[in-house]
Every structure is written in C-alpha cells, then in structure tokens.
Write an enzyme that holds these catalytic residues in place. Structure first.
Site, short mmCIF file in Angstrom:
data_model
loop_
_atom_site.label_atom_id
_atom_site.label_comp_id
_atom_site.label_asym_id
_atom_site.label_seq_id
_atom_site.Cartn_x
_atom_site.Cartn_y
_atom_site.Cartn_z
N ASP A 1 5.30 0.59 4.05
CA ASP A 1 6.44 0.36 4.55
C ASP A 1 6.49 0.92 5.83
O ASP A 1 6.70 2.28 5.90
CB ASP A 1 7.52 0.95 3.64
CG ASP A 1 8.83 0.51 3.86
OD1 ASP A 1 8.94 -0.22 4.93
OD2 ASP A 1 9.80 0.49 2.95
N TYR B 1 9.42 8.99 7.21
CA TYR B 1 9.77 8.03 6.09
C TYR B 1 9.19 7.95 4.70
O TYR B 1 7.90 7.94 5.04
CB TYR B 1 10.26 6.68 6.48
CG TYR B 1 10.35 5.56 5.20
CD1 TYR B 1 11.67 5.68 4.82
CD2 TYR B 1 9.38 4.77 4.70
CE1 TYR B 1 11.98 5.01 3.63
CE2 TYR B 1 9.75 4.06 3.68
CZ TYR B 1 10.99 4.01 3.15
OH TYR B 1 11.27 3.48 1.89
N ARG C 1 11.73 -9.94 0.80
CA ARG C 1 12.24 -8.91 -0.13
C ARG C 1 13.58 -8.82 -0.26
O ARG C 1 14.32 -8.21 -0.90
CB ARG C 1 11.67 -7.56 0.73
CG ARG C 1 10.21 -7.32 0.69
CD ARG C 1 9.78 -5.96 1.30
NE ARG C 1 10.45 -4.95 0.90
CZ ARG C 1 10.57 -4.20 -0.22
NH1 ARG C 1 9.86 -4.65 -1.09
NH2 ARG C 1 11.42 -3.15 -0.57
N GLU D 1 14.45 -6.53 2.98
CA GLU D 1 15.30 -5.73 2.12
C GLU D 1 16.77 -5.74 2.64
O GLU D 1 17.72 -5.33 1.64
CB GLU D 1 14.67 -4.39 1.88
CG GLU D 1 14.68 -3.56 2.89
CD GLU D 1 13.91 -2.03 2.47
OE1 GLU D 1 12.83 -2.20 1.89
OE2 GLU D 1 14.50 -0.97 2.73
N TRP E 1 15.90 3.93 11.38
CA TRP E 1 15.51 5.06 10.29
C TRP E 1 14.83 3.92 9.31
O TRP E 1 13.86 3.66 8.82
CB TRP E 1 16.66 5.64 9.54
CG TRP E 1 16.15 6.29 8.50
CD1 TRP E 1 15.62 7.41 8.35
CD2 TRP E 1 16.22 5.78 7.03
NE1 TRP E 1 15.05 7.62 7.09
CE2 TRP E 1 15.49 6.79 6.23
CE3 TRP E 1 16.77 4.90 6.32
CZ2 TRP E 1 15.37 6.52 4.74
CZ3 TRP E 1 16.61 4.56 4.94
CH2 TRP E 1 15.91 5.49 4.35
N GLU F 1 9.01 -4.22 -6.41
CA GLU F 1 8.79 -2.78 -6.07
C GLU F 1 9.40 -1.95 -7.36
O GLU F 1 10.54 -2.27 -8.03
CB GLU F 1 9.82 -2.42 -5.07
CG GLU F 1 9.70 -0.86 -4.47
CD GLU F 1 10.38 -0.74 -3.38
OE1 GLU F 1 11.33 -1.51 -2.79
OE2 GLU F 1 10.19 0.33 -2.80
N ARG G 1 2.17 1.47 -3.25
CA ARG G 1 2.76 1.96 -1.63
C ARG G 1 2.22 3.18 -1.36
O ARG G 1 2.55 4.14 -2.11
CB ARG G 1 4.20 1.49 -1.60
CG ARG G 1 4.52 1.83 -0.22
CD ARG G 1 6.27 1.70 -0.28
NE ARG G 1 6.82 3.02 -0.24
CZ ARG G 1 8.21 3.20 0.12
NH1 ARG G 1 9.05 2.36 0.61
NH2 ARG G 1 8.48 4.60 0.12
N HIS H 1 9.22 0.60 7.64
CA HIS H 1 10.65 0.80 7.60
C HIS H 1 11.19 0.42 8.98
O HIS H 1 11.86 1.51 9.60
CB HIS H 1 10.92 2.03 7.16
CG HIS H 1 12.07 2.40 6.44
ND1 HIS H 1 13.27 2.75 6.96
CD2 HIS H 1 12.33 2.10 5.30
CE1 HIS H 1 14.10 2.69 5.83
NE2 HIS H 1 13.43 2.30 4.78
O1 EZ4 Z 1 15.30 2.67 2.51
O2 EZ4 Z 1 16.29 1.76 -0.55
O3 EZ4 Z 1 11.07 -0.07 0.28
N1 EZ4 Z 1 11.99 0.63 -0.05
C1 EZ4 Z 1 12.78 1.11 1.01
C2 EZ4 Z 1 13.90 2.14 0.77
C3 EZ4 Z 1 15.27 1.99 1.27
C4 EZ4 Z 1 16.55 2.31 0.72
C5 EZ4 Z 1 17.61 1.87 1.20
O4 EZ4 Z 1 18.76 2.06 0.58
O5 EZ4 Z 1 12.81 0.95 2.27
O6 EZ4 Z 1 13.46 3.39 0.60
CO CO Z 2 11.37 -0.74 2.56
#
Ligand code: EZ4
Ligand code: CO
Length: 402
Positions: free
Chosen positions: A210, A159, A283, A262, A402, A339, A147, A212
């Site tokens: 990612d 991020y 995820r 996730e 975020w 991951e 990644r 995010h």
């Molecule tokens: O933001 O685990 O793919 N991984 C992520 C992580 C998440 C954190 C949140 O607790 O997006 O960095």
């Molecule tokens: Co993520």
C-alpha cells in the site's frame, strides 16, 4: 412488513464504531455499519436528524426504492458522509431481507460463485528483519496473500507500521498525530524490501503493498517498474485518485497491477479508471460507497472491463461491513481479494459473527441475513471517544498526503 424504529449505537471497543439498528413490526431487525474513521459524528448526525425519521413506516423489502429515495431525495449527492449514511441503511435492509427469507445475504446476490473469499493479511515491521518475520508469521497462520509495509530507514515513521508491539491501528484518540515522510528514501528502499521478502518466501505467496496515496504519477510509475521482478499482486493507491487521468501515466510505464479506491464513495469516482482499464482492482467498499446496492452496480460495470474487486477491510470497517463484504465476495463473479485486518478480541466480542477464516479464505457462514449481532450491553461499557487519523508532513514541514 414495516420499519418501526431505527437508532444508532455508538461504541469504542478499542476503536470507534457507529452501528445502525433498523427494527420492523415483525420483530426482525437489521444492522448496518455507519463508521467513517475520524469523522464519526458527522454521519451519526446525518442519519439521526435527516435520514432515520424518513424510514419509519416504509417497507424494508423495497431496498432499491429506499436507496434512490435517500440518494436522489437529498438533492445533495455523493460525499463520504452522505454515502456512508446511505450504506448503513442499505446494509441493514439486506440483513432484514435475508433474515425474513431465512437465507444468507449471498443467496440474495446471485448465490455462491466460489467456496470462499481469498483474503490478504497485513505484515508490518519497523525494519526489514521484523517485516520478514511478520510475513512468515502470517504464512504460518495460513494466509496465501500478504500486504507488506516496513519502516523506511532514515525516516521517523512510515504508513502501516505500528508503534511498539501493538497491532497497527492508525486512528488515535486526542488531536491528530503528525508523521514525517520522505519520498526519496521510500522509493530507494521499497525494491530492496520486496527483493528480500521474495527471496525468503519464494514465488507462490501473493505479495501486496500500500503506497497510501503518497507519490506523484511519475514516481508511482518508477516504483511499479522497480517492483516488477517481485511480481506483486498489486500496488495500492499509488497516487491520489481525484484526477483519474493520473493513472494513465502510471499504466503506460509498468505492468505491476494497480488497486485503488478505498476513499471513493461513488461509481463516478471510478468510472474513467475502469472503462479505460487503468486499474486492475477496485477498492471502493460497501460502507463508504453507498452499500451493497451501489457496489453491485459498480462491480458489474467493472466486470465488463475485467477489473476485479479488492475491497478495503481495515479495522475501521466494522464486523458488519466485513460480513457484508464476504457475502458480496462469495456471490459476484469478478471478486478479486478481500483485505482482512482482524479486529481486536474485544471488538469481536461486541460484534459476535458467523464469518470464519480458514487456510487463506474467509466465509460469511450460513446464518440468515449477514450473520452479525451486536452485544449492546457490552458496547455500552466502551463509549465513543474522539479520534483522528494522522497528518503527514515532508521533511521540510510541508503537509502531504497521509
Ligand atoms: O488508511 O482504514 O488499506 N488500508 C488502509 C487503511 C486506511 C484506514 C483509513 O481509515 O489504507 O489503513
Ligand atoms: Co489502503
């Protein structure tokens, strides 16, 4: 066999973890992870006050029945706190059953479908040259999938990019940090990043990214399309997924594969995404999705639609969850990738484990149960301390995802 005791171990060996230990009258015990990053004590209270007293005297082999008892019995279903609590109990029971039968948990889930679980590492850089350097370092370590996250020029923070030369760890002690975000600068920069990385590493390495949750569906569609020449393994969390229909729009515009979930805690968070084939990888993971029992059902449903797993595996998922995920990933047919954000050496010392990494793959080991222990004496030296994930704002001050 009967459950005789159940208690929590809270510790912070470089970051917070909530661990459940379930004991039985035969001396066998099991571990479960109950960590919910930034909201740890909510799950601890849910377990201690509302769940653990109900476990005493029950047969730990009755995993499905205990799962239903906790899920239906609460009346109030779903939500990250509830489902993380249920997961901790569920995983501890699978650990007990494996130990009692003298076999690794993957054998209870159907047995080995593969030799090892393909994992992806995190390469991070404050700028393009350091991101490329980080990618090369991980290739040298043997990773086959990486990644890539990189500081966006002209923005203060991005991020996935660490401050200084410490490994990336988003949760910080004290009150929430705030970061600044510009979608425009990000969308212009990311294709250049992957063009440069592909040129440097060639075609064979799997590259992931990612997003995010930071884009609107049409912005995510543009990103996916602009990344097509670099054939990513996946584009992760392109847009928030509360509205599952949003993914239809992305899907109609790009062939870049999509991973999401996730933050999901229920099969129902993923139902439309899977049955419409709007995603390629799910995820939602064992610790936040209700345990092995719940994830097995979701994974089996996904298999019918050729959706594979790509479980979350950041450092806030403890070694107990990592072990559970590796047993699961070894066994199910539609495993995709796992991951792997390695824990710090101190975390690994607190949680000795039998899982290993070699040449791009991880293996849960052959220890009965999950193959993870907790060194409680060492853990006690690192007490829980309040910590938060950051808050993101746009350049004009608006709070964003975020
Ligand atoms: O933001 O685990 O793919 N991984 C992520 C992580 C998440 C954190 C949140 O607790 O997006 O960095
Ligand atoms: Co993520």
């Amino acid at each position: 066999m009967k459950i005789t005791a159940a208690r929590l171990i809270l510790c912070s060996p470089d970051r917070n973890f909530v661990t459940l230990r379930v004991e039985t009258d035969e001396g066998i015990y099991g571990l479960g992870d109950a960590t919910l990053n930034g909201r740890e004590l909510a799950v601890a209270a849910y377990l201690e006050e509302h769940v653990l007293p109900c476990l005493i005297g029950r047969d730990p082999f009755a995993i499905e029945d205990i799962w239903q008892y906790l899920y239906r019995g609460a009346y109030w279903r779903r939500g990250p706190v509830t489902m993380t609590a249920i997961s901790a109990v569920d995983v501890a029971l699978w650990d007990i059953k494996g130990k009692a039968l003298g076999t690794p948990v993957y054998n209870l889930l159907g047995g080995k479908s593969r030799q090892g679980a393909l994992v992806y590492a995190h390469a991070n850089g404050a700028d393009l040259p350091s991101a490329i350097e980080s990618v090369k370092k991980h290739i040298d370590e043997g990773y086959l999938a990486i990644r890539v996250q990189c500081g966006v020029p002209g923005t203060l923070s991005s991020y996935g990019v660490p401050k200084g030369d410490k490994p990336y760890e988003p949760a910080e002690r004290g009150l929430p940090a705030e970061s600044l975000w510009s979608t425009e600068k990000y969308l212009n920069f990311v294709p250049h990043l992957f063009e440069a990385v592909r040129k440097e590493v060639g075609e064979d390495i799997h590259l992931l990214h990612d997003v995010h949750h930071r884009l609107t569906p049409i912005e995510a569609a543009r990103l996916g399309r602009s990344l097509e020449p670099y054939h990513l393994f996946w584009m992760e969390d392109p847009t928030p997924a509360e509205n599952q229909d949003a993914f239809r729009l992305i899907r109609e515009h790009t062939v870049t594969p999509i991973a999401t979930g996730e933050v999901f805690n229920s099969f129902w968070d993923a139902h439309d995404l899977i049955r419409n084939q709007w995603i390629d990888y799910i995820r939602m993971t064992i610790v936040h999705g209700g345990g092995i029992t719940a994830l097995k059902k979701t994974a089996d449903f996904a298999a019918i639609y050729q959706v594979r797993t790509g479980f979350h595996g950041a450092t806030d998922l403890s070694p107990v969850t990592m072990a559970a995920a590796l047993h699961f990933g070894l066994a199910i047919h539609n495993f995709g990738i796992q991951e792997h954000m390695p824990h710090t050496p101190l975390t690994d010392q607190v949680f000795p484990h039998s899982y290993t990494f070699e040449a791009g793959y991880m293996h849960p080991g052959e220890a009965p149960g999950l193959g993870v222990e907790i060194d409680e004496k060492l853990a006690a030296q690192f007490p829980y301390a309040r910590a938060y994930l950051p808050i993101a704002r746009k350049l004009d001050g608006t709070v964003t995802d975020w």
